[in-house]
Design a protein around this motif. Structure first.
Motif, PDB file in Angstrom:
ATOM      1  N   ASP A   1     -14.321  58.689  37.969  1.00  0.00           N
ATOM      2  CA  ASP A   1     -13.747  59.267  36.761  1.00  0.00           C
ATOM      3  C   ASP A   1     -12.261  59.537  36.965  1.00  0.00           C
ATOM      4  O   ASP A   1     -11.811  59.848  38.076  1.00  0.00           O
ATOM      5  N   ASN A   2     -11.513  59.436  35.869  1.00  0.00           N
ATOM      6  CA  ASN A   2     -10.077  59.729  35.882  1.00  0.00           C
ATOM      7  C   ASN A   2      -9.307  58.857  36.880  1.00  0.00           C
ATOM      8  O   ASN A   2      -8.332  59.296  37.501  1.00  0.00           O
ATOM      9  N   PHE A   3      -9.765  57.623  37.027  1.00  0.00           N
ATOM     10  CA  PHE A   3      -9.061  56.692  37.916  1.00  0.00           C
ATOM     11  C   PHE A   3      -7.665  56.443  37.353  1.00  0.00           C
ATOM     12  O   PHE A   3      -7.509  56.133  36.168  1.00  0.00           O
ATOM     13  N   PRO A   4      -6.602  56.572  38.163  1.00  0.00           N
ATOM     14  CA  PRO A   4      -5.226  56.480  37.657  1.00  0.00           C
ATOM     15  C   PRO A   4      -4.936  55.151  36.954  1.00  0.00           C
ATOM     16  O   PRO A   4      -5.318  54.082  37.450  1.00  0.00           O
ATOM     17  N   ILE A   5      -4.283  55.243  35.818  1.00  0.00           N
ATOM     18  CA  ILE A   5      -3.953  54.044  35.037  1.00  0.00           C
ATOM     19  C   ILE A   5      -3.115  53.049  35.829  1.00  0.00           C
ATOM     20  O   ILE A   5      -3.355  51.834  35.751  1.00  0.00           O
ATOM     21  N   PRO A   6      -2.107  53.494  36.605  1.00  0.00           N
ATOM     22  CA  PRO A   6      -1.340  52.510  37.406  1.00  0.00           C
ATOM     23  C   PRO A   6      -2.223  51.703  38.351  1.00  0.00           C
ATOM     24  O   PRO A   6      -1.978  50.516  38.590  1.00  0.00           O
ATOM     25  N   TYR A   7      -3.274  52.341  38.912  1.00  0.00           N
ATOM     26  CA  TYR A   7      -4.187  51.634  39.793  1.00  0.00           C
ATOM     27  C   TYR A   7      -4.998  50.597  39.020  1.00  0.00           C
ATOM     28  O   TYR A   7      -5.306  49.512  39.526  1.00  0.00           O
TER      29      TYR A   7
ATOM     30  N   LYS B   1      -4.009  48.965  36.395  1.00  0.00           N
ATOM     31  CA  LYS B   1      -3.103  47.833  36.146  1.00  0.00           C
ATOM     32  C   LYS B   1      -2.987  46.957  37.389  1.00  0.00           C
ATOM     33  O   LYS B   1      -2.939  45.729  37.301  1.00  0.00           O
ATOM     34  N   MET B   2      -2.959  47.594  38.583  1.00  0.00           N
ATOM     35  CA  MET B   2      -2.876  46.834  39.831  1.00  0.00           C
ATOM     36  C   MET B   2      -4.130  45.978  40.031  1.00  0.00           C
ATOM     37  O   MET B   2      -4.053  44.808  40.424  1.00  0.00           O
ATOM     38  N   LEU B   3      -5.289  46.556  39.737  1.00  0.00           N
ATOM     39  CA  LEU B   3      -6.526  45.801  39.863  1.00  0.00           C
ATOM     40  C   LEU B   3      -6.551  44.614  38.891  1.00  0.00           C
ATOM     41  O   LEU B   3      -6.976  43.516  39.239  1.00  0.00           O
ATOM     42  N   LYS B   4      -6.093  44.829  37.651  1.00  0.00           N
ATOM     43  CA  LYS B   4      -6.051  43.749  36.662  1.00  0.00           C
ATOM     44  C   LYS B   4      -5.141  42.615  37.117  1.00  0.00           C
ATOM     45  O   LYS B   4      -5.360  41.447  36.791  1.00  0.00           O
ATOM     46  N   ASP B   5      -4.104  42.977  37.877  1.00  0.00           N
ATOM     47  CA  ASP B   5      -3.162  41.973  38.381  1.00  0.00           C
ATOM     48  C   ASP B   5      -3.675  41.269  39.632  1.00  0.00           C
ATOM     49  O   ASP B   5      -2.971  40.438  40.225  1.00  0.00           O
ATOM     50  N   GLY B   6      -4.884  41.630  40.059  1.00  0.00           N
ATOM     51  CA  GLY B   6      -5.470  40.954  41.204  1.00  0.00           C
ATOM     52  C   GLY B   6      -5.164  41.585  42.543  1.00  0.00           C
ATOM     53  O   GLY B   6      -5.398  40.974  43.597  1.00  0.00           O
ATOM     54  N   LEU B   7      -4.659  42.804  42.548  1.00  0.00           N
ATOM     55  CA  LEU B   7      -4.271  43.477  43.782  1.00  0.00           C
ATOM     56  C   LEU B   7      -5.356  44.450  44.251  1.00  0.00           C
ATOM     57  O   LEU B   7      -6.125  44.986  43.442  1.00  0.00           O
ATOM     58  N   ASP B   8      -5.418  44.661  45.550  1.00  0.00           N
ATOM     59  CA  ASP B   8      -6.237  45.740  46.092  1.00  0.00           C
ATOM     60  C   ASP B   8      -5.461  47.046  45.948  1.00  0.00           C
ATOM     61  O   ASP B   8      -4.231  47.053  45.888  1.00  0.00           O
ATOM     62  N   VAL B   9      -6.199  48.163  45.885  1.00  0.00           N
ATOM     63  CA  VAL B   9      -5.560  49.466  45.689  1.00  0.00           C
ATOM     64  C   VAL B   9      -5.921  50.401  46.838  1.00  0.00           C
ATOM     65  O   VAL B   9      -7.088  50.552  47.184  1.00  0.00           O
ATOM     66  N   SER B  10      -4.899  51.028  47.425  1.00  0.00           N
ATOM     67  CA  SER B  10      -5.101  52.057  48.457  1.00  0.00           C
ATOM     68  C   SER B  10      -4.686  53.406  47.882  1.00  0.00           C
ATOM     69  O   SER B  10      -3.521  53.594  47.513  1.00  0.00           O
TER      70      SER B  10
END
Length: 303
Positions: free
Chosen positions: A167-173, A175-184
């Motif tokens: 829940d409440n996963f940050p919006i910038p993260y 966008k990173m996932l949509k761009d095909g990136l892994d998120v730390s």
């Protein structure tokens, strides 16, 4: 991605019972694009319960009547129904003048804005780009200025599997996932691997509409490897000379184009009134390009 076209009319200039003049509706997601608008198109749209508010763009290939005589009736009905959505009409020079005169002498005051875009019929020209699609003209060889239209949907970014994210996963993260990136996540130390939290987005699809045209190979390079092509097939090979005289194509010639551009599927239409049975059209085309279909009014072809 939903990408399909509905056949509203398959006939050519001379009227035939149960065969209406050229008109097609291309639907991409929630947008609809009307391509040509022969006489009675508004009735075809009503029959298929098409929402007028979804049609914001109309494409007219050329100014022979069987491709646009239904336009004044359609626009007038939309006006009577209090349409408010703006509309863009792409057509060769002359259509704006024709419609303006008709509205003037019928004392019609439109409730909605129409923007006319004059199409380039002798060279490839990009005429529209939306969030979903790009459209460019296809130069065709006919008795008067005429062009087809090449539609390409845009590939979408990767799709989020929202149910897997906290829940409440940050919006910038996101966008990173949509761009095909892994998120730390530096705060929690968690690592969100892209392939675990997303799926592949939709791929680009393409559709070419080739209205009235004599056989020519100029469009082959432009249309290479498209998903689907609609190509006029007014005549069969037995009437090849007539096709050449009138700047039209035969079913075999349409199939030859589809074969040379390596299309996935071909739909043929715009049949001369002399043909009551279309079996020969289909057999001729299939002898060159197997994945050929007859345009059938009321049928939806998925791309």
């Amino acid at each position: 991605m939903n990408f399909e076209f509905l056949v509203l009319g398959t006939g050519s200039a001379t009227p035939v019972v149960n065969r209406h003049p050229s008109a097609f509706l291309l639907s991409i997601e929630n947008e609809s694009f009307l391509i040509d608008c022969g006489e009675g198109t508004q009735y075809r749209l009503l029959e298929h319960k098409v929402k007028s508010s979804r049609i914001r763009h109309i494409f007219i290939s050329h100014l022979h009547g069987d491709h646009y005589f239904g336009l004044i009736g359609l626009l007038s009905s939309w006006n009577l129904n209090q349409r408010k959505e703006s509309l863009t009409i792409f057509a060769p020079r002359g259509l704006a003048e024709i419609l303006t005169i008709q509205f003037k002498h019928s004392d019609t005051k439109l409730n909605f804005k129409i923007t006319f875009v004059e199409t380039e019929t002798e060279k490839i020209d990009s005429i529209l780009e939306t969030n979903l699609v790009t459209v460019e003209t296809i130069p065709l060889h006919h008795r008067i200025p005429c062009c087809g239209f090449l539609f390409r949907s845009k590939a979408s970014k990767r799709k989020i599997l929202a149910e897997k994210l906290p829940d409440n996963f940050p919006i910038p993260y996101i966008k990173m996932l949509k761009d095909g990136l892994d998120v730390s996540d530096e705060l929690s130390g968690e690592v969100y691997l892209n392939h675990e939290y997303t799926t592949v987005g939709s791929v680009s699809k393409s559709f070419a509409y080739c209205s009235d045209t004599a056989y020519n190979e100029l469009k082959i390079k432009q249309l290479q490897n498209i998903d689907a092509i609609y190509h006029e097939a007014t005549f069969t090979e037995s009437e090849l000379k007539r096709a050449e005289q009138t700047n039209h194509s035969t079913a075999k010639q349409a199939a030859s184009i589809a074969n040379q551009i390596n299309a996935n599927q071909l739909v043929i239409g715009h049949y001369s009134s002399r043909y009551k049975n279309l079996d020969e059209h289909l057999s001729e085309a299939k002898s060159v390009f197997e994945n050929t279909f007859l345009a059938e009014e009321g049928k939806v072809y998925k791309i």
